[in-house]
Design a protein around this motif. Structure first.
Motif, mmCIF file in Angstrom:
data_model
loop_
_atom_site.group_PDB
_atom_site.id
_atom_site.type_symbol
_atom_site.label_atom_id
_atom_site.label_comp_id
_atom_site.label_asym_id
_atom_site.label_seq_id
_atom_site.Cartn_x
_atom_site.Cartn_y
_atom_site.Cartn_z
ATOM 1 N N GLY A 68 -3.156 -2.190 -3.447
ATOM 2 C CA GLY A 68 -1.980 -2.361 -2.611
ATOM 3 C C GLY A 68 -2.250 -3.433 -1.586
ATOM 4 N N ARG A 69 -1.265 -4.274 -1.353
ATOM 5 C CA ARG A 69 -1.460 -5.341 -0.361
ATOM 6 C C ARG A 69 -0.148 -5.609 0.333
ATOM 7 N NH1 ARG A 69 -4.374 -8.768 -4.050
ATOM 8 N NH2 ARG A 69 -4.410 -6.907 -5.320
ATOM 9 N N GLU B 29 -16.651 -0.432 -7.061
ATOM 10 C CA GLU B 29 -15.832 -0.752 -5.896
ATOM 11 C C GLU B 29 -16.322 -2.046 -5.250
ATOM 12 O OE1 GLU B 29 -15.093 2.712 -3.353
ATOM 13 O OE2 GLU B 29 -14.833 1.287 -1.715
ATOM 14 N N ASN C 20 0.813 -1.204 0.000
ATOM 15 C CA ASN C 20 0.000 0.000 0.000
ATOM 16 C C ASN C 20 0.856 1.269 0.000
ATOM 17 O OD1 ASN C 20 -0.847 -2.259 1.797
ATOM 18 N ND2 ASN C 20 -2.830 -1.351 1.460
ATOM 19 N N VAL D 273 -8.591 9.751 -13.683
ATOM 20 C CA VAL D 273 -7.970 11.066 -13.896
ATOM 21 C C VAL D 273 -6.647 10.891 -14.651
ATOM 22 C CG1 VAL D 273 -6.951 13.073 -12.758
ATOM 23 C CG2 VAL D 273 -9.061 12.081 -11.870
ATOM 24 N N PHE E 195 -10.545 -2.319 -4.330
ATOM 25 C CA PHE E 195 -10.633 -2.311 -2.872
ATOM 26 C C PHE E 195 -10.539 -0.908 -2.286
ATOM 27 C CE2 PHE E 195 -8.800 -2.454 1.374
ATOM 28 C CZ PHE E 195 -9.713 -3.287 2.016
ATOM 29 N N ARG E 196 -9.476 -0.193 -2.621
ATOM 30 C CA ARG E 196 -9.282 1.108 -1.986
ATOM 31 C C ARG E 196 -10.354 2.094 -2.450
ATOM 32 N NH1 ARG E 196 -5.958 5.711 -3.203
ATOM 33 N NH2 ARG E 196 -5.039 4.583 -4.924
ATOM 34 N N ALA E 197 -10.809 2.900 -1.490
ATOM 35 C CA ALA E 197 -11.827 3.892 -1.790
ATOM 36 C C ALA E 197 -11.337 4.815 -2.891
ATOM 37 C CB ALA E 197 -12.143 4.685 -0.524
ATOM 38 N N ALA E 198 -12.151 4.976 -3.920
ATOM 39 C CA ALA E 198 -11.905 5.934 -5.013
ATOM 40 C C ALA E 198 -10.645 5.660 -5.824
ATOM 41 C CB ALA E 198 -11.879 7.366 -4.485
ATOM 42 N N ASP F 18 -11.394 6.123 -9.493
ATOM 43 C CA ASP F 18 -11.544 7.545 -9.836
ATOM 44 C C ASP F 18 -10.165 8.163 -10.069
ATOM 45 O OD1 ASP F 18 -14.160 7.142 -9.333
ATOM 46 O OD2 ASP F 18 -14.224 8.225 -7.429
ATOM 47 N N GLN F 19 -9.258 7.827 -9.156
ATOM 48 C CA GLN F 19 -7.898 8.353 -9.260
ATOM 49 C C GLN F 19 -7.255 7.920 -10.574
ATOM 50 O OE1 GLN F 19 -5.380 7.161 -5.974
ATOM 51 N NE2 GLN F 19 -3.567 8.120 -6.862
ATOM 52 N N LEU G 29 -4.702 -12.189 0.232
ATOM 53 C CA LEU G 29 -4.590 -11.171 -0.812
ATOM 54 C C LEU G 29 -3.573 -11.585 -1.879
ATOM 55 C CD1 LEU G 29 -4.751 -7.894 1.289
ATOM 56 C CD2 LEU G 29 -6.545 -8.955 -0.062
#
Lengths: 436, 298
Positions: B190-191, B161, B107, B147, B137-140, B143-144, B198
């Motif tokens: 990321g894990r 998600e 991560n 961009v 898994f990770r929030a947004a 979206d990132q 994972l």
């Protein structure tokens, strides 16, 4: 948990050699300390800190007549433990509060885990019935605001954002909102930045001036290497941070960076983050961490956890059953549930003295799903079978395996494990009082 | 002076740049045992592993003796040569089309940012690039990545998600095969390398690529943060064991950390560094240059 297990392995190894000797001379202490130094360096403790630490421990070890003491190894461990604890700070620190709202400002390098930490702190404060406003001050990283919104939603708290505006303005307006709407805490997320990026560091100083935070928390990845001192020192010099939060401690890093950071900033490490769930935030206990380094296990945390999840009554009941040899699969099932309440099994094993370095936990593969399967097997048995597993014949086993979605082999394995633990408990009884 | 005070003054010294320390070490000093001990410390303080640092110093000691090197310049040259040779042990990685590049790592090392920059770099050669947003898994996270995909002007395949990352990989490969895309880049969540469940998920994604698109050249790149310490070696070993790592992307080299641990990786694991990341702008990525890296250490 594998925190520091590598270091404790090494120190144990060194001290095991000492124990075998009985008596030590100055030269041997020097040898041992050389190995302690390498162990510290391999744990990412900064070179300067490690050197100073070794000097300090050697001085104390020699000054205390260690050569005459009965158990030199024990005495050295005690000194090393005390010095490690002293280096990391002696007690844990709580969050500062100020007249409402208490403003907490985050800072740190990119990818240290600030945004996730905002959510974790909000959840932590919610448990104390505090109302928190999260302020989205990271206007640079793409979708950072969205990420905070999702995190805020999961944590069940409001998120204030002004899009890609000026971070100083956002912080000011956010803090104002927190004040007028009666929030207890306002947590400002900021963009990750390099400590040598002067423009962005100045921006943090401006945010600090604008909102006068009670807490400025430096978020540091526990896997950070020798550079941790540069980072911590620069952030501290420019912002006078109030505390440090160590993240990603659920990995297998030895986390020596925390020793360096504490040494260079003198600021307390307030929390450690130990997992991906928003509830995975713990206060940082330097004494426990030091014990862990020395392989003495994190007994304090373990006992606390056990007490939370197993009541005294339950304990007595189980003990009695062992004594009467009437421990059944039903009780076994109850134990599984109690274990689950305590948290990740790996964490628990890691906290046990000796276990952390005897078994390589990662290879042990403690699988929570396996526990679920074992539970399913027991739940597929009739009450009679649970009381008396001896009646399990082939057709009963087949029925159970079908009912639980497992195989007959797995059913057999469970029975075997159950009998083994029964036998183990019987042997342990009488040796000393036994907890869970 | 108190304990902290003493540590602080000790740190004053180690805080300075390695180059300064080295030049201080090399200027007008006798080349004796103390010299080599100090050199070893300097190497460790750039996060080169303790074992590798010791090996390098031993090798240097031998060369100094063998070639009768007595002046500082000779020692510096010999040290640089040893470092370069260690880095050369890993065969450079040539990425050939059609390529599927899976990007993994713990991560917060900069996977998503790296993919954005990598996509832009690959697309600039008039090649088609598709990004698979398999960090569900990770929030947004998607979206990132969107961009970045817009900035790099490349196609992105994503899902909601919490959905199965392997399904996203499958969709991206289906599209890549149909459109004959040159590069398919897979972002993964990321894990931490010690989380076996994972890592299993990652193996599954890897199997999907091998099964669904066997004609493509499949590369698995690990992203490592230059600020990481000795743990970086553990990270790469676990990931390598799980899916087999072909190359390293070293990020955040624009800070003060130099990522010395890659010396051990090239030397012992023979895994090459492919790209380095030096910032958050679209063009802050470049192919790894071992000579430049060694110069950077000094």
């Amino acid at each position: 948990m594998a925190v520091f297990s590598g270091l404790s392995e090494k120190l144990n190894h060194i001290f095991a050699k000492m124990t075998k000797r009985g008596k030590l001379d100055e030269y041997e202490i020097k040898q041992a300390m050389r190995e302690v130094r390498i162990a510290l360096l391999e744990a990412d403790v900064n070179i300067g800190v490690a050197k100073q630490f070794i000097n300090s421990v050697s001085e104390k070890a020699l000054g205390q007549d260690i050569l005459k003491s009965l158990s030199p190894a024990q005495q050295v461990i005690k000194i090393v433990n005390e010095e490690l604890t002293a280096l990391m700070g002696s007690t844990n620190s709580k969050l500062e509060t100020s007249s409402s709202p208490t403003v907490i400002m985050m800072c740190g390098l990119q990818g240290a885990g600030k945004t996730t930490l905002c959510g974790k702190l909000a959840v932590y404060l919610k448990k104390q019935n505090k109302k928190t406003l999260l302020i989205a001050g990271d206007v640079y990283r793409p979708a950072a605001i969205n990420q905070l919104k999702v995190v805020g939603e999961k944590a069940g708290c409001e998120v204030f954002d002004m899009g890609q505006g000026n971070p100083v303005e956002i912080a000011r307006k956010g803090a104002e909102r927190a004040r007028s709407f009666g929030f207890d805490y306002a947590i400002i997320d900021t963009a990750g930045r390099l400590h040598i990026d002067d423009t962005l560091m100045t921006e943090l100083e401006d945010i600090k001036k604008a909102v006068n935070p009670a807490e400025i928390l430096l978020t540091v990845d526990s896997m950070t290497g020798q550079d941790a001192v540069n980072v911590a020192d620069t952030f501290n010099k420019r912002l006078d941070v109030t505390g440090v939060v160590l993240t990603k401690l659920d990995g297998d890093t030895r986390g020596g960076a925390c020793l360096s950071i504490k040494a260079v900033t003198g600021k307390p490490i307030k929390f450690s983050s130990v997992g991906e769930k928003l509830t995975d935030l713990e206060p940082f206990y330097p004494d426990r961490m030091a014990s862990r380094i020395l392989g003495m296990g994190d007994v304090l945390t373990l006992i606390e956890k056990a007490e939370q999840s197993i009541s005294e009554e339950q304990m007595k009941k189980i003990e009695k059953k062992f004594k009467e040899n009437s421990f059944t699969l039903d009780d076994y099932l109850e134990q599984f549930d109690a274990l689950k309440n305590m948290g990740d099994i790996k964490d628990i094993l890691g906290m046990l003295p000796g276990v952390g370095n005897k078994i390589k936990l990662d290879n042990a593969q403690v699988d929570e799903k396996a526990v679920e399967r074992m539970k399913a097997i027991i739940l597929s048995m009739t009450p009679k079978e649970r009381r008396n597993p001896a009646i399990l014949n082939a057709s009963r086993k087949q029925r159970i395996s079908k009912g639980s979605g497992t195989t007959v082999q797995e059913v057999n394995q469970l029975i075997k494990k159950f009998e083994m633990s029964k036998q183990m408990m019987k042997n342990m009884k009488g040796q000393r009082s036994f907890r869970f | 002076m108190g304990f902290f005070g003493k540590i602080f003054s000790a740190l004053k010294k180690t805080k300075d740049k390695i180059s300064e320390k080295l030049s201080a070490l090399f200027s007008g000093r006798r080349i004796d045992d103390e010299f080599f001990d100090e050199l070893e410390e300097i190497l460790i303080s750039s996060d080169i592993s303790v074992t590798t640092s010791m090996e390098i110093v031993d090798e240097l000691r031998e060369r100094v003796k063998r070639d009768r090197i007595s002046e500082n310049e000779g020692v510096v040259a010999a040290l640089k040569e040893i470092l370069t040779q260690t880095l050369e042990k890993a065969e450079p990685l040539e990425i050939q089309t059609p390529a599927v590049i899976m990007v993994v790592g713990v991560n917060g090392v900069g996977k998503t940012t790296t993919i954005g920059k990598l996509a832009a770099m690959l697309a600039s050669g008039r090649k088609s690039v598709t990004i698979a947003a398999a960090d569900t898994f990770r929030a947004a996270a998607s979206d990132q990545l969107t961009v970045w995909a817009n900035r790099a002007d490349v196609k992105i395949i994503k899902s909601s998600e919490g959905s199965d990352p392997s399904a996203v990989v499958f969709d991206a490969l289906t599209s890549a095969k149909a459109k004959k895309t040159d590069y398919t880049i897979i972002d993964t969540a990321g894990r931490l390398h010690v989380k076996s469940n994972l890592m299993e998920e990652l193996k599954k994604m890897s199997r999907v690529v091998e099964r669904e698109y066997p004609e493509a050249n499949f590369y698995k790149l690990i992203v490592l943060d230059a600020t990481t310490g000795q743990n970086a070696v553990n990270q790469i070993e676990f990931f390598d064991e799980a899916i087999g790592i072909d190359g390293i992307v070293l990020t955040k080299l624009d800070g003060t950390a130099k990522g010395g641990f890659v010396v051990s990786m090239c030397g012992e694991l023979e895994i090459p560094v492919v790209y380095v990341g030096t910032g958050e702008k679209l063009d802050d990525i470049s192919p790894f240059d071992k000579d430049e890296f060694v110069e950077g250490l000094f």
